[in-house]
Write an enzyme that holds these catalytic residues in place. Sequence first.
Site, PDB file in Angstrom:
ATOM      1  CG  ASP A 136     -15.454   8.974  24.379  1.00 23.66           C
ATOM      2  OD1 ASP A 136     -14.838   9.883  24.396  1.00 23.66           O
ATOM      3  OD2 ASP A 136     -15.713   8.137  23.435  1.00 23.66           O
ATOM      4  CD  GLU A 229     -11.499  11.317  20.371  1.00 28.09           C
ATOM      5  OE1 GLU A 229     -11.042  11.651  19.323  1.00 28.09           O
ATOM      6  OE2 GLU A 229     -11.536   9.829  20.547  1.00 28.09           O
TER       7      GLU A 229
HETATM    8 ZN    ZN Z   1      -8.577   9.381  22.282  1.00 28.03          ZN
END
Ligand code: ZN
Length: 466
Positions: A136, A229
């Site tokens: 992500d 994340e």
């Molecule tokens: Zn990162």
Amino acid sequence: MQIKQLFAVLSVFVFGASFASQAYAATAWPANNTPRERTYVKDSVRKNLGQKNASLAAKYRSTMLDRFLKYTTYDSQSSDATDMTPEQIETAKKLYAEIQKFGFKTTLSEHYYIYVEIPSNVNWQTPTLGFSCHYDTTPDIIGKNIKAQKIAKYDGKPIQLKNGHTMTLETDPYLKQMIGKTIVTSDGTTMLSADDKAGVSVIVTLIQTLAENPAKKHGKIQIVITPNEDVGRSADYIEETPYNPDLAFDFDGGVNGEVVVSNFNAEKVIYRVHGVNGHQSMAAENGYRNAWKPACELGAACAKDEWLPNNSRGQQGYVELHHMDMGDGKVNVAELDFRLRDFRQQNIDDWKNYADKVAKEISAKYGVKIERAIAKQYGNVAENIHPQAHQVVANALKNAGVTPNFKEERAGTTASMLMLKLGKGAYTVFTGQNNPHAFTEWLSEEDMYKAYLVALNMTDEVVMMK
Ligand SMILES: [Zn+2]
């Protein structure tokens, strides 16, 4: 602030009752799983393996850069507002399709984590090596329709990007070391997404290398590529069966040689003070008690000057009174939300003992009930790291000709969130990403390549443990 939800899921302490156990969920290393380095591994043996890796890696260098450029075209921004974005789902499916073709056991979980298991091809026991990274990208800056610009043989001149962004040797001193080398920037209208497409490129290229070179010896390797994340939730749905390595390394770090080996422990501690309702004019008779006064006293006593963030540096921790919710006269409940940060868990535990003592005194003094809730946010990876993790990464760096830059992070890392979930520590390794979450984000191809070489060397380090 979702306090109600938090109190529902966490252990709640009411003064007068006994403390809920807040023991840190760390798993001890089982004695039979603690590897020893073979004492007879000579430097010449290691050097020879490193040279073999370097010539193997060179064959994949341009493939890895092309792979990175391809990944920058995948929209994969995460979002604070939703569990999974359609862009992440799309990206996860593409990555899964690409990786599973290499022939190793590859799984796309229902929460869109990609797991890969590479079985050992040696006939002795080795610790399991783990690599993680995230696909992500941050929602904090424009990240759709990224148009990466590859600059081969960078000449050191200012780089003009669209929308008035310029990169120079003054704004980015590290660019000086990139003269004559390949770098990648965005066109200035978006971020680049090297955070963490660089890490994903390193790991996927490693999988490809091991798949196409079966003669290369390695132990069991587990890989996880996570979503979410950049919104702090990459560990939320990680599963222990497909990812529970002994030695774990997260490929999401910065420049050449940087390895994060230590970071804050972090806890959120909330005290809720319950006043007693009644009309104030009759307080003497009806027992009315205001919640604010005891809450303010507790806040002042537990956020002493010497513990404030502005007085903390280096390895020193801090106590931040992050949020106060004083409700209103009708509800007559006040909440104090403390954030604790410290490299040593013991210091956090000491503060909690102190704060509880103060809360008890204030509770008795004002005749109000005080509850406490605790949420552990992340842990210091150094507090439960594999005994040989440091040696493995130090040898792997040295063998790749990389000067180590071991760092302490006054924050959390993905590795530290995974640690909390799995009860094990992991280091964060450089990937070549620079200026993450900015229009001026750029990639050092050289550093990304070195990171890949370090990962390859790590597989040898583990094989050499017998
Ligand atoms: Zn990162």
